[in-house]
Design an enzyme around this catalytic site. Sequence first.
Site, PDB file in Angstrom:
ATOM      1  N   TYR A  53       0.844  -1.182   0.000  1.00  0.00           N
ATOM      2  CA  TYR A  53       0.000   0.000   0.000  1.00  0.00           C
ATOM      3  C   TYR A  53       0.889   1.244   0.000  1.00  0.00           C
ATOM      4  O   TYR A  53       1.201   1.833   1.035  1.00  0.00           O
ATOM      5  CB  TYR A  53      -0.944   0.002   1.203  1.00  0.00           C
ATOM      6  CG  TYR A  53      -1.966  -1.115   1.166  1.00  0.00           C
ATOM      7  CD1 TYR A  53      -2.196  -1.855   0.008  1.00  0.00           C
ATOM      8  CD2 TYR A  53      -2.710  -1.437   2.296  1.00  0.00           C
ATOM      9  CE1 TYR A  53      -3.127  -2.877  -0.023  1.00  0.00           C
ATOM     10  CE2 TYR A  53      -3.654  -2.456   2.263  1.00  0.00           C
ATOM     11  CZ  TYR A  53      -3.853  -3.175   1.105  1.00  0.00           C
ATOM     12  OH  TYR A  53      -4.787  -4.190   1.086  1.00  0.00           O
ATOM     13  N   HIS A 127      -0.749 -12.280   0.793  1.00  0.00           N
ATOM     14  CA  HIS A 127      -1.605 -11.299   0.122  1.00  0.00           C
ATOM     15  C   HIS A 127      -2.386 -11.864  -1.068  1.00  0.00           C
ATOM     16  O   HIS A 127      -3.577 -11.601  -1.221  1.00  0.00           O
ATOM     17  CB  HIS A 127      -0.757 -10.111  -0.341  1.00  0.00           C
ATOM     18  CG  HIS A 127      -1.536  -8.854  -0.529  1.00  0.00           C
ATOM     19  ND1 HIS A 127      -0.983  -7.604  -0.393  1.00  0.00           N
ATOM     20  CD2 HIS A 127      -2.838  -8.627  -0.827  1.00  0.00           C
ATOM     21  CE1 HIS A 127      -1.905  -6.683  -0.610  1.00  0.00           C
ATOM     22  NE2 HIS A 127      -3.041  -7.278  -0.883  1.00  0.00           N
ATOM     23  N   SER A 207     -12.727  -3.949   0.341  1.00  0.00           N
ATOM     24  CA  SER A 207     -13.596  -3.135  -0.525  1.00  0.00           C
ATOM     25  C   SER A 207     -15.068  -3.473  -0.287  1.00  0.00           C
ATOM     26  O   SER A 207     -15.831  -3.702  -1.233  1.00  0.00           O
ATOM     27  CB  SER A 207     -13.240  -3.328  -2.003  1.00  0.00           C
ATOM     28  OG  SER A 207     -12.031  -2.694  -2.320  1.00  0.00           O
ATOM     29  N   GLY A 210     -17.484  -1.385  -2.248  1.00  0.00           N
ATOM     30  CA  GLY A 210     -17.353  -1.356  -3.697  1.00  0.00           C
ATOM     31  C   GLY A 210     -16.080  -0.745  -4.222  1.00  0.00           C
ATOM     32  O   GLY A 210     -15.875  -0.663  -5.431  1.00  0.00           O
ATOM     33  N   GLY A 211     -15.202  -0.297  -3.333  1.00  0.00           N
ATOM     34  CA  GLY A 211     -13.933   0.277  -3.784  1.00  0.00           C
ATOM     35  C   GLY A 211     -13.877   1.771  -3.584  1.00  0.00           C
ATOM     36  O   GLY A 211     -14.907   2.443  -3.412  1.00  0.00           O
TER      37      GLY A 211
END
Length: 285
Positions: A53, A127, A207, A210-211
């Site tokens: 990230y 991940h 999410s 939805g992100g």
Amino acid sequence: MHTRRIGDVEVSAIGLGAMPMSIEGRPDEARSLATIHAALDAGVTLIDTADAYHRDAHEVGHNETLIAKALASHDRGRDVLVATKGGHLRPGDGSWTLDGSPRHLKAACEASLRRLGVEAIGLYQFHRPDPKVPYAESVGAIRDLLDEGKIRLAGISNANPDQIRQAQEILGGRLVSVQNQFSPAFRSSEPELDLCDELGIAFLPWSPLGGISRAGELGSTYAPFARVAKAHGVSPQRVCLAWMLAKSPVVVPIPGASRPETILDSLAATDLALTAEELAELDAV
């Protein structure tokens, strides 16, 4: 704050997904720190991150470093379970690559330990499966890290049911979490959620709204969520998280946020009780 369990650790029923504070379009550091601190003030005890990230190639682990700074400057920082991940990489051009080799995962864990400033990572998750590396080898590296005391809890992410069962076997029954994408727009992880419910493994939807770019459109895209939200006088996003929490006690959503008001609205979902009829309507979307 309502709580749920990841392994033997009690955490807030909703965690904070910290990715939006480190990738493209991220806010300045002051707002990010304010967001994390607002979450802690409201009772959040789970923060999700990953070494991938970040935005630029030279800043691997940007999000982990940010979280470490936020926790160190808050009196509740020690109460937080930090969940980080390894095996995904960002070269810096906006793309994502994979390296599930044991050598990489062990080196990535060591780097995450340094950035987080801890002796053992609270929850470390593989991940994403790497098609170039046998899944058993990747999960075997996570098992080694667990046995060596480098991590306290072990999880996997973006896994299918067969991989969940395989990881549980390789880890000797010590798999505590599965972090998969799940939202009204992405329902294909329901078999994994059901399996986690059966096995008593925490399911962490990523999410869930939805992100980053679509969370604000949830109510306009899915009319039932807007209708239920209007009936309760709350946001469609809050309804979405309450719907997820009602699916199983193993579900612990980790909505992303980069503003204090966003995470506070999400956290209020733990107090929103939906009727059986409303849940059925939302399930039918």
